[in-house]
Design an enzyme around this catalytic site. Structure first.
Site, short mmCIF file in Angstrom:
data_model
loop_
_atom_site.label_atom_id
_atom_site.label_comp_id
_atom_site.label_asym_id
_atom_site.label_seq_id
_atom_site.Cartn_x
_atom_site.Cartn_y
_atom_site.Cartn_z
N THR A 9 0.84 -1.20 0.00
CA THR A 9 0.00 0.00 0.00
C THR A 9 0.87 1.24 0.00
O THR A 9 2.00 1.23 0.49
CB THR A 9 -0.93 0.05 1.23
OG1 THR A 9 -1.84 1.14 1.09
CG2 THR A 9 -0.17 0.24 2.53
N LYS A 12 -0.59 5.88 3.90
CA LYS A 12 0.08 5.97 5.20
C LYS A 12 -0.87 5.65 6.35
O LYS A 12 -0.47 5.07 7.36
CB LYS A 12 0.65 7.38 5.37
CG LYS A 12 1.78 7.43 6.34
CD LYS A 12 2.48 8.77 6.29
CE LYS A 12 3.70 8.72 7.20
NZ LYS A 12 4.47 9.94 7.14
N GLY A 13 -2.15 6.03 6.17
CA GLY A 13 -3.16 5.75 7.20
C GLY A 13 -3.30 4.25 7.43
O GLY A 13 -3.28 3.75 8.55
N ASP A 69 -7.81 -4.50 0.15
CA ASP A 69 -8.63 -3.55 -0.58
C ASP A 69 -9.85 -3.34 0.28
O ASP A 69 -10.35 -4.26 0.92
CB ASP A 69 -9.01 -4.07 -1.96
CG ASP A 69 -9.47 -2.92 -2.84
OD1 ASP A 69 -8.65 -2.00 -3.08
OD2 ASP A 69 -10.63 -2.90 -3.26
N SER A 70 -10.27 -2.09 0.33
CA SER A 70 -11.34 -1.77 1.27
C SER A 70 -12.22 -0.70 0.68
O SER A 70 -11.87 -0.08 -0.33
CB SER A 70 -10.72 -1.29 2.58
OG SER A 70 -9.79 -0.26 2.32
N GLY A 151 -9.72 9.09 4.92
CA GLY A 151 -10.88 8.74 4.10
C GLY A 151 -12.21 9.22 4.67
O GLY A 151 -12.37 10.39 5.03
N LYS A 173 -9.80 2.55 17.09
CA LYS A 173 -10.32 2.25 15.75
C LYS A 173 -9.92 0.83 15.34
O LYS A 173 -10.74 0.06 14.85
CB LYS A 173 -9.80 3.27 14.71
CG LYS A 173 -10.25 2.94 13.29
CD LYS A 173 -9.76 3.89 12.22
CE LYS A 173 -10.12 3.36 10.84
NZ LYS A 173 -9.58 4.14 9.72
P1 IMP Z 1 -8.10 1.15 -1.39
O1 IMP Z 1 -6.77 1.77 -1.07
O2 IMP Z 1 -8.30 0.83 -2.82
O3 IMP Z 1 -8.41 0.01 -0.45
O4 IMP Z 1 -9.16 2.31 -1.13
C1 IMP Z 1 -9.86 2.36 0.01
C2 IMP Z 1 -10.64 3.65 0.06
O5 IMP Z 1 -11.82 3.37 0.83
C3 IMP Z 1 -9.87 4.74 0.82
O6 IMP Z 1 -9.22 5.62 -0.02
C4 IMP Z 1 -10.98 5.41 1.60
O7 IMP Z 1 -11.59 6.37 0.80
C5 IMP Z 1 -11.98 4.27 1.87
N1 IMP Z 1 -11.63 3.61 3.15
C6 IMP Z 1 -11.18 2.34 3.32
N2 IMP Z 1 -10.96 2.07 4.62
C7 IMP Z 1 -11.26 3.20 5.28
C8 IMP Z 1 -11.20 3.54 6.64
O8 IMP Z 1 -10.78 2.78 7.53
N3 IMP Z 1 -11.60 4.78 6.94
C9 IMP Z 1 -12.05 5.65 6.02
N4 IMP Z 1 -12.07 5.41 4.72
C10 IMP Z 1 -11.69 4.17 4.35
#
Ligand code: IMP
Length: 195
Positions: A9, A12-13, A69-70, A151, A173
């Site tokens: 990834t 950084k978060g 992925d989230s 996010g 969290k």
């Molecule tokens: P990924 O990097 O493709 O998994 O994108 C995930 C996106 O979903 C992030 O850029 C956020 O916009 C949102 N997201 C996923 N997890 C979180 C979280 O824990 N808090 C807030 N937004 C999240």
């Protein structure tokens, strides 16, 4: 010596959150390699995308990789933004752009706005492939509250909480989050491999 593991990834978060769980590993991440080419996440599911990231990074670094992925699924928007959560308001958009668009889209829907965060984490070491899911249920609120996290955290209140995710300390969290649940389970599965 701690075992090396690479978290695929740039975020950084996410890196901070997952490092808190993998404290017994030496965790590297793509944020330390700004020249690494962008990985195109064109899968249709969270697992597809997590797998694409893990395999791309394993190919380059040849050490065990974790990836995730989230995204956020909002009930009244039929599960959107889902796998498109990162770029909901368009290419190169900010977290704030995404939050503003989501609040605008929800304007005409009655409260509450039930939603869930989802996370699929995967592990790949060239031989073994593992995967684990995590979900966090809650509601989207109208105002942005709190400065932690990333996010959609400022507009998401987990079920049973009076605070948004962005108002909670990282450890708090992690205890309840989709990512925390998913990566804790993944870590248990990885440990079983090495026994
Ligand atoms: P990924 O990097 O493709 O998994 O994108 C995930 C996106 O979903 C992030 O850029 C956020 O916009 C949102 N997201 C996923 N997890 C979180 C979280 O824990 N808090 C807030 N937004 C999240």
């Amino acid at each position: 010596m701690k075992k090396r593991i690479f978290f695929a990834t740039n975020n950084k978060g996410k890196y901070k959150e997952v490092s808190e769980i993998f404290t017994d590993y030496d965790v590297d991440y793509l944020g330390n390699y700004p020249d690494f080419p962008e990985i195109i996440e064109d899968g249709e599911t969270y697992e597809d995308n997590a797998k694409i990231k893990a395999f791309a990074v394993y190919k380059k670094f040849n050490i065990p990789v974790i990836a995730d992925d989230s995204g956020l699924g909002v009930e009244q928007l039929d599960g959107r933004p889902g796998v498109y959560s990162a770029r909901y308001a368009g290419e190169n958009c900010t977290y704030d752009d995404n939050n503003n668009l989501l609040l605008k889209e929800l304007q005409n829907f009655p409260i509450p706005h039930p939603a869930s965060f989802f996370c699929c984490s995967v592990y790949y070491d060239g031989k073994n492939y593992l995967t684990a899911m995590g979900e966090l249920k809650g509601v989207i609120i109208k105002e942005k509250l709190g400065g932690n996290g990333f996010g959609y955290d400022p507009i998401f209140k987990p079920m049973g909480y009076n605070n948004t995710l962005a108002e909670l300390p990282l450890e708090e969290k992690n205890k309840i989050s989709h990512r925390g649940k998913s990566f804790r389970e993944l870590k248990l599965m990885i440990k079983k491999l090495s026994n």
